[in-house]
Design a protein around this motif. Structure first.
Motif, PDB file in Angstrom:
ATOM      1  N   UNK A   1       0.835  -1.202   0.000  1.00 30.66           N
ATOM      2  CA  UNK A   1       0.000   0.000   0.000  1.00 30.66           C
ATOM      3  C   UNK A   1       0.872   1.255   0.000  1.00 30.66           C
ATOM      4  N   UNK A   2       0.227   2.376  -0.225  1.00 31.79           N
ATOM      5  CA  UNK A   2       0.891   3.680  -0.254  1.00 31.79           C
ATOM      6  C   UNK A   2       1.527   4.009   1.099  1.00 31.79           C
ATOM      7  N   UNK A   3       2.415   4.971   1.092  1.00 32.66           N
ATOM      8  CA  UNK A   3       3.191   5.273   2.294  1.00 32.66           C
ATOM      9  C   UNK A   3       2.431   6.062   3.355  1.00 32.66           C
ATOM     10  N   UNK A   4       1.142   6.328   3.102  1.00 30.17           N
ATOM     11  CA  UNK A   4       0.354   7.060   4.097  1.00 30.17           C
ATOM     12  C   UNK A   4      -0.625   6.154   4.846  1.00 30.17           C
TER      13      UNK A   4
ATOM     14  N   UNK B   1       4.152  -4.210   2.805  1.00 33.95           N
ATOM     15  CA  UNK B   1       5.079  -3.319   2.113  1.00 33.95           C
ATOM     16  C   UNK B   1       4.411  -1.951   2.018  1.00 33.95           C
ATOM     17  N   UNK B   2       5.146  -0.889   2.340  1.00 37.27           N
ATOM     18  CA  UNK B   2       4.609   0.468   2.283  1.00 37.27           C
ATOM     19  C   UNK B   2       5.516   1.351   1.438  1.00 37.27           C
ATOM     20  N   UNK B   3       4.891   2.088   0.502  1.00 32.15           N
ATOM     21  CA  UNK B   3       5.696   3.000  -0.293  1.00 32.15           C
ATOM     22  C   UNK B   3       4.927   3.615  -1.443  1.00 32.15           C
ATOM     23  N   UNK B   4       5.351   4.795  -1.838  1.00 30.13           N
ATOM     24  CA  UNK B   4       4.796   5.444  -3.014  1.00 30.13           C
ATOM     25  C   UNK B   4       3.313   5.718  -2.910  1.00 30.13           C
ATOM     26  N   UNK B   5       2.636   5.565  -4.036  1.00 30.54           N
ATOM     27  CA  UNK B   5       1.207   5.887  -4.114  1.00 30.54           C
ATOM     28  C   UNK B   5       0.356   4.667  -4.454  1.00 30.54           C
ATOM     29  N   UNK B   6       0.863   3.482  -4.145  1.00 31.97           N
ATOM     30  CA  UNK B   6       0.142   2.251  -4.479  1.00 31.97           C
ATOM     31  C   UNK B   6      -1.222   2.245  -3.791  1.00 31.97           C
ATOM     32  N   UNK B   7      -2.282   2.127  -4.568  1.00 34.25           N
ATOM     33  CA  UNK B   7      -3.638   2.133  -4.007  1.00 34.25           C
ATOM     34  C   UNK B   7      -3.864   0.899  -3.146  1.00 34.25           C
TER      35      UNK B   7
END
Length: 398
Positions: A142-145, A192-198
């Protein structure tokens, strides 16, 4: 029109729901709730449910677990439904949600995407089929937020797989510093966390010499928004109850395919003992005759009424064996019409709808058999085209 209270209005999914509803007149966002407040919305946004007016039909919640108490209090006070898509609740909060569903309708899903829920069903089937010979690992990205880890969807997938395996699997969250061999009853869950992955979920079934991977990736948050709106529409007006994605799968996917088979023969044996029936099956097997739509209804005193279908091309080879059965009746030149859909097992009354549609076309229905996901009807050939058209039109199948 369904009136919505949007919890988490200033969040990413909240804003997506707002954008999705532009130009639509079947929903109205009455107000939003967000601890951050909000100025650039075409509706008022309150910082707490304590400040919210009555009037909402359904609260759609894409917020944080800490907002749950206020949400449930509002719903119970105003007899309002709740669509809860927030994840990361504690066991106590989950119990409170279930308790609230005894008074108001509550729809809860860790992921509102239809595709993810199909992934869960496929994973469950794979786990049953492959069994303990295959290790299972889940990787979610998923995204980093994103705040919670692992994702609620990953936990839902793990629970579905564990259910298929009889509840023997133990979750292992990551393998940092592990210095032992993997145990057969483990199910690994990794984040896994990073970027803008929905949102991306991969399920690995790892066996001797091969790996099977089931994967789903959300490319847009709109799929979650649309799923939440479907859920809101589904529970609006209901008195109480706990619902999830399987509750609406039937409504939208009860029948997804209609198949036809021409030149079918229907054989009926009015009164046949078990030994005679088994002898017939054995002989037809020897003759390489394929049977379908087999039905056996017990009549008492050791006998039963039996019927089955076979292709017209197989009938010539089978006629002598069938004729040896007393009272055998054969209908030639019939057709088989099958309605199929995964959502059928979650929706009652599909058979009634299908048979009513066929009756409305004037079709002569010789026989009917059903399973969890199929309804097969043997009908007269003259009615096939009209019956097929009626079913496809009713269920929106091209």
């Amino acid at each position: 029109m369904t009136k919505i209270a949007l919890s988490g209005a200033a969040g990413r999914i909240g804003k997506t729901i707002c954008a999705t509803l532009i130009g639509r007149n079947d929903f109205e966002i009455l107000f939003g709730v967000d601890s951050r407040g909000g100025e650039d919305f075409p509706f008022p946004v309150h910082k707490s449910f304590d400040d919210c007016p009555a009037g909402a039909d359904v609260v759609i919640d894409f917020s944080v677990p800490e907002a749950l108490d206020g949400l449930l209090s509002y719903c119970l006070k105003n007899k309002c439904g709740a669509v809860i898509a927030t994840t990361g609740h504690t066991a106590e909060q989950l119990a409170a949600i279930k308790k609230a569903s005894e008074s108001v309708p509550v729809f809860m899903a860790s992921n509102m995407s239809l595709g993810v829920n199909l992934l869960a069903a496929l994973a469950k089937d794979a786990a049953k089929f492959l069994g303990s010979a295959y290790d299972v690992e889940i990787v979610e990205t998923h995204h980093n937020r994103k705040l919670d880890s692992p994702s609620g969807t990953a936990l839902t997938l793990a629970a579905a797989i564990n259910d298929a395996r009889g509840g023997v699997l133990e979750p292992v969250y990551g393998r940092h510093a592990a210095k032992h061999r993997r145990e057969p009853n483990e199910i690994g869950i990794h984040a896994v966390r990073g970027g803008t992955v929905v949102g991306k979920h991969d399920i690995f079934f790892l066996g001797a010499g091969e790996v099977i991977r089931l994967s789903h990736e959300s490319e847009s948050k709109e799929v979650f928004a649309m799923g939440a709106l479907r859920a809101a529409e589904f529970i609006a007006g209901k008195e109480k109850g706990f619902y999830d994605m399987t509750s609406i799968l039937g409504d939208f996917h009860a029948v997804t395919a209609v198949e036809c088979e021409r030149d079918v023969a229907l054989v009926t044996l009015p009164s046949t003992g078990a030994d005679e029936f088994l002898a017939l099956l054995s002989e037809l097997k020897r003759l390489r005759v394929n049977l379908d739509m087999i039905s056996r209804n017990y009549l008492g005193s050791g006998s039963a009424a039996v019927s089955f279908t076979l292709s017209g091309s197989d009938l010539a080879r089978a006629e002598k064996a069938i004729a040896a059965c007393p009272g055998a009746v054969t209908v030639r030149g019939a057709c088989k019409l099958t309605a199929e859909g995964a959502g059928m097992q979650h929706k009652s009354g599909v058979a009634a709808d299908v048979l009513s549609l066929l009756a409305g076309t004037g079709a002569c229905i010789y026989a009917v058999t059903t399973s969890e996901t199929k309804i097969s009807c043997c009908i007269d050939s003259a009615s096939l085209a009209t019956a097929e058209k009626a079913l496809k039109s009713y269920y929106g199948i091209k």
